[in-house]
Design a protein around this motif. Structure first.
Motif, PDB file in Angstrom:
ATOM      1  N   PHE A  86      19.367  -7.372   6.946  1.00 49.22           N
ATOM      2  CA  PHE A  86      17.920  -7.567   6.759  1.00 49.22           C
ATOM      3  C   PHE A  86      17.620  -9.067   6.765  1.00 49.22           C
ATOM      4  N   ASP A 139       5.056  -2.440   8.273  1.00 54.11           N
ATOM      5  CA  ASP A 139       6.144  -2.079   9.186  1.00 54.11           C
ATOM      6  C   ASP A 139       5.661  -1.938  10.627  1.00 54.11           C
ATOM      7  N   SER A 174      13.108   2.160  10.266  1.00 57.13           N
ATOM      8  CA  SER A 174      12.678   2.471   8.903  1.00 57.13           C
ATOM      9  C   SER A 174      11.162   2.427   8.796  1.00 57.13           C
ATOM     10  N   LYS A 204      11.313   8.968   4.486  1.00 61.09           N
ATOM     11  CA  LYS A 204      11.156   7.734   3.708  1.00 61.09           C
ATOM     12  C   LYS A 204       9.824   7.787   2.985  1.00 61.09           C
ATOM     13  N   TYR A 281      19.784   6.012   0.683  1.00 67.16           N
ATOM     14  CA  TYR A 281      19.682   4.585   0.367  1.00 67.16           C
ATOM     15  C   TYR A 281      19.361   4.437  -1.106  1.00 67.16           C
ATOM     16  N   SER A 284      16.503  -1.097  -3.612  1.00 66.23           N
ATOM     17  CA  SER A 284      16.512  -2.304  -4.444  1.00 66.23           C
ATOM     18  C   SER A 284      16.057  -2.045  -5.881  1.00 66.23           C
TER      19      SER A 284
HETATM   20  C1  PBG Z   1      11.501  -2.011   5.797  1.00 64.01           C
HETATM   21  C2  PBG Z   1      12.398  -1.546   4.729  1.00 64.01           C
HETATM   22  C3  PBG Z   1      12.148  -1.438   3.350  1.00 64.01           C
HETATM   23  C4  PBG Z   1      13.357  -1.100   2.781  1.00 64.01           C
HETATM   24  C5  PBG Z   1      14.296  -0.966   3.806  1.00 64.01           C
HETATM   25  N1  PBG Z   1      13.672  -1.222   5.014  1.00 64.01           N
HETATM   26  C6  PBG Z   1      10.942  -1.738   2.545  1.00 64.01           C
HETATM   27  C7  PBG Z   1       9.697  -1.004   2.746  1.00 64.01           C
HETATM   28  O1  PBG Z   1       9.622  -0.011   3.461  1.00 64.01           O
HETATM   29  O2  PBG Z   1       8.706  -1.459   2.187  1.00 64.01           O
HETATM   30  C8  PBG Z   1      13.601  -0.956   1.314  1.00 64.01           C
HETATM   31  C9  PBG Z   1      15.013  -1.133   0.862  1.00 64.01           C
HETATM   32  C10 PBG Z   1      15.170  -1.404  -0.583  1.00 64.01           C
HETATM   33  O3  PBG Z   1      14.221  -1.338  -1.379  1.00 64.01           O
HETATM   34  O4  PBG Z   1      16.304  -1.712  -0.965  1.00 64.01           O
HETATM   35  N2  PBG Z   1      10.650  -1.121   6.340  1.00 64.01           N
END
Ligand code: PBG
Length: 336
Positions: A86, A139, A174, A204, A281, A284
């Motif tokens: 990333f 995104d 994503s 997601k 996943y 974070s």
């Molecule tokens: C980007 C993306 C995100 C995450 C992975 N790819 C953030 C979002 O969609 O706002 C989140 C990963 C994480 O929180 O560890 N689209």
């Protein structure tokens, strides 16, 4: 003398016999967790001042490209099969058309080339979404106050192609735009990139658990509004199965459910229904939750991390993308 009944209708059943010793617990264990099941997400940056710990993710740093190459080497030595990259790009390069995403020499493409050159047998997965490149933090592309679909897909395809040409093994959209998996598969095939895989973030959710990630890639402060018009409603479960079915039909090789721990029910349904490689996943916010609470002495860090990862395996995850990957792999290798 008959045995005393301690468990209702089955007088001779004592569930604790199979838990009595370590060796028998190992025999009856239904699931395993090894370094093979862990994928490590890491943040790369070009700017020295950015290559520091992320305040909302204690213990997680951004790497410049040379240190990312070294870090990936350490992950490989631990037995981790793949990494996800990333980018945290210079805010000056963020524009409303997110054009930097399609620059074949952007940060992520340079990182992929360097990592694959040093570690050709390490799997490299690239996220496909415009948020790290977009001055709106979304995104996809924003028109008015709406994230448009088809123009976003066209841009995402360009992003996927530069990443694939840079040498990444799997692209991982994503973004949650409709139809993007098919568009990417067609574009990759048309360029002869038939062996580049697609891991679709199929289910997601629009989740507050992504907060620290947005700090890590610098998109949080920029985000206008929320992502609810394209990411899924946490109220929905059947809808996840439709999303996954569509992505499979469009050509996804693997699918992902995200976030992780609060959505293990979705993971379990997806794996049971489709049986294809299904990843999850541990995002974070989940990392932060466990790490910060462990640092505060609420529970044992190592035990909580390994328990949380085993829960993903039990729910059906073939692999888990987790910021704990390196630490967990080291612990698992020790106890083997
Ligand atoms: C980007 C993306 C995100 C995450 C992975 N790819 C953030 C979002 O969609 O706002 C989140 C990963 C994480 O929180 O560890 N689209």
């Amino acid at each position: 003398m008959t045995a005393t009944s301690v468990s209702g209708v089955f007088p001779y059943t004592r569930m604790r016999r199979n838990r009595r010793h370590g060796w028998v617990r190992r025999i009856v264990a239904e699931h395993t967790l090894t370094a093979n099941d862990l994928i490590w997400p890491l943040f790369v940056s070009d700017r020295a001042e950015d290559c520091v710990e992320i305040p909302t993710m204690p213990g997680v740093v951004r790497y410049d490209i040379p240190s990312a190459v070294e870090a990936v080497g350490r992950a490989k030595a631990l037995g981790i099969p793949a990494v996800c990259l990333f980018p945290s790009i210079d805010p000056k390069l963020k524009t409303p058309d997110a054009r930097e995403a399609a620059n074949p020499d952007n940060l992520i493409c340079r990182a992929v080339r360097a990592i694959k050159a040093a570690h050709p047998d390490m799997g490299v997965i690239c996220d496909v979404a415009l948020d790290p490149f977009n001055s709106d933090g979304h995104d996809g592309l924003v028109r008015g106050d709406y994230v448009v679909n088809d123009d976003s897909v066209a841009m995402l395809v360009k992003q996927a192609l530069v990443q694939a040409k840079a040498g990444c093994d799997i692209i991982a959209p994503s973004d949650m735009m409709d139809g993007r998996v098919r568009a990417m598969r067609e574009a990759l095939d048309a360029e002869g990139l038939i062996d580049v895989g697609i891991l679709s973030y199929a289910a997601k959710y629009a989740s507050a658990f992504y907060g620290p990630f947005r700090d890590a890639v610098g998109s949080g402060g920029m985000l206008k509004g929320d992502k609810k018009t394209y990411q899924m409603d946490p109220a929905n479960s059947d809808e996840a199965l439709r999303e996954v079915a569509l992505d499979i039909a469009e050509g996804a090789d693997m699918v992902m459910v995200k976030p992780g721990m609060p959505y293990l029910d979705i993971l379990s349904r997806v794996k049971d229904t489709f049986g294809l490689p299904t990843l999850s996943y541990q995002v974070s916010g989940e990392y932060a939750m466990l790490r910060v609470a462990a640092d505060a002495g609420c529970f044992d860090y190592r035990k909580i991390v390994l328990e949380s990862l085993m829960a993903f395996r039990r729910a059906g995850a073939d692999a888990i993308i987790t910021y704990f990957a390196c630490e967990a792999a080291a612990w698992l290798n020790e106890t083997r």
